[in-house]
Design a protein around this motif. Structure first.
Motif, PDB file in Angstrom:
ATOM      1  N   GLN A  85       0.837  -1.196   0.000  1.00  0.00           N
ATOM      2  CA  GLN A  85       0.000   0.000   0.000  1.00  0.00           C
ATOM      3  C   GLN A  85       0.880   1.256   0.000  1.00  0.00           C
ATOM      4  O   GLN A  85       0.644   2.197  -0.770  1.00  0.00           O
ATOM      5  CB  GLN A  85      -0.920  -0.016   1.221  1.00  0.00           C
ATOM      6  N   THR A 124      -3.895  -2.442  -4.188  1.00  0.00           N
ATOM      7  CA  THR A 124      -5.100  -1.933  -3.553  1.00  0.00           C
ATOM      8  C   THR A 124      -5.464  -2.912  -2.447  1.00  0.00           C
ATOM      9  O   THR A 124      -5.590  -4.118  -2.699  1.00  0.00           O
ATOM     10  CB  THR A 124      -6.250  -1.827  -4.580  1.00  0.00           C
ATOM     11  N   ASN A 154      -7.863   0.287   1.332  1.00  0.00           N
ATOM     12  CA  ASN A 154      -8.246   1.329   0.367  1.00  0.00           C
ATOM     13  C   ASN A 154      -9.722   1.199   0.031  1.00  0.00           C
ATOM     14  O   ASN A 154     -10.400   2.185  -0.241  1.00  0.00           O
ATOM     15  CB  ASN A 154      -7.437   1.202  -0.924  1.00  0.00           C
TER      16      ASN A 154
END
Length: 169
Positions: A93, A99, A147
């Motif tokens: 990340q 993601t 996310n």
């Protein structure tokens, strides 16, 4: 990774990963980076026992025979993702290479050991701390924040939908 190198997108499920060694994390992260560039992945900062001084153990990417560049990567996480499983998600990340999808992780970033207090009581005392070279921090106590938030029941489906959309499948 050789068998996965021709796929259009990759989903890595770390939801039940209970941990491992930071060197293994750095090696696995290496597959998602340019093998011609050495990348600083993470540090462990250790207190030298009985002193107020510290030492740093650094972990770097390694050249790999295959790499997974230019394709979307999704890492599934949840409340059972722990320690090195969290580091893998956090590092990718921070590198903006994946993601993260799912629920917040447990927040166990700092290595430690079990210490007996007596009368069958024990406490885990941190003896070091993880420090990401990009963020300057870690996921200790707060967990890795996805996310894309998704409950455990739909995490995989959410990642599949993203992979289908982002890889133009």
């Amino acid at each position: 990774m050789q068998d996965l190198s021709d796929t259009a997108a990759l989903i890595v499920d770390m939801r039940d990963n209970g941990g491992g060694h930071p060197a293994s994390v750095a090696y696995l992260v290496s597959f998602f980076l340019d093998p011609s560039q050495r990348v600083h992945i993470n540090d462990l900062i250790w207190r030298n026992r009985g002193t107020t001084s510290f030492r740093t153990e650094s972990f770097w990417s390694s050249p790999t025979r295959v790499s997974y560049l230019g394709k979307p990567v999704y890492v599934l996480v949840g409340p059972k993702t722990y320690s090195a499983g969290e580091e893998f998600a956090y590092d990718l990340q921070a590198l903006k290479r994946a993601t993260i999808v799912g629920e917040k992780t447990r927040g166990s970033a700092n290595p430690g050991g079990l210490n007996e207090l007596g009368s069958d009581f024990f406490v885990v005392v941190p003896t070091g701390r993880a420090e990401n070279p990009i963020t300057g921090g870690n996921w200790g106590g707060v967990g890795v924040r996805p996310n894309v938030s998704a409950t455990s029941e739909v995490t995989q489906e959410a990642a599949l939908a993203l992979a289908t959309r982002d890889s133009k499948l």
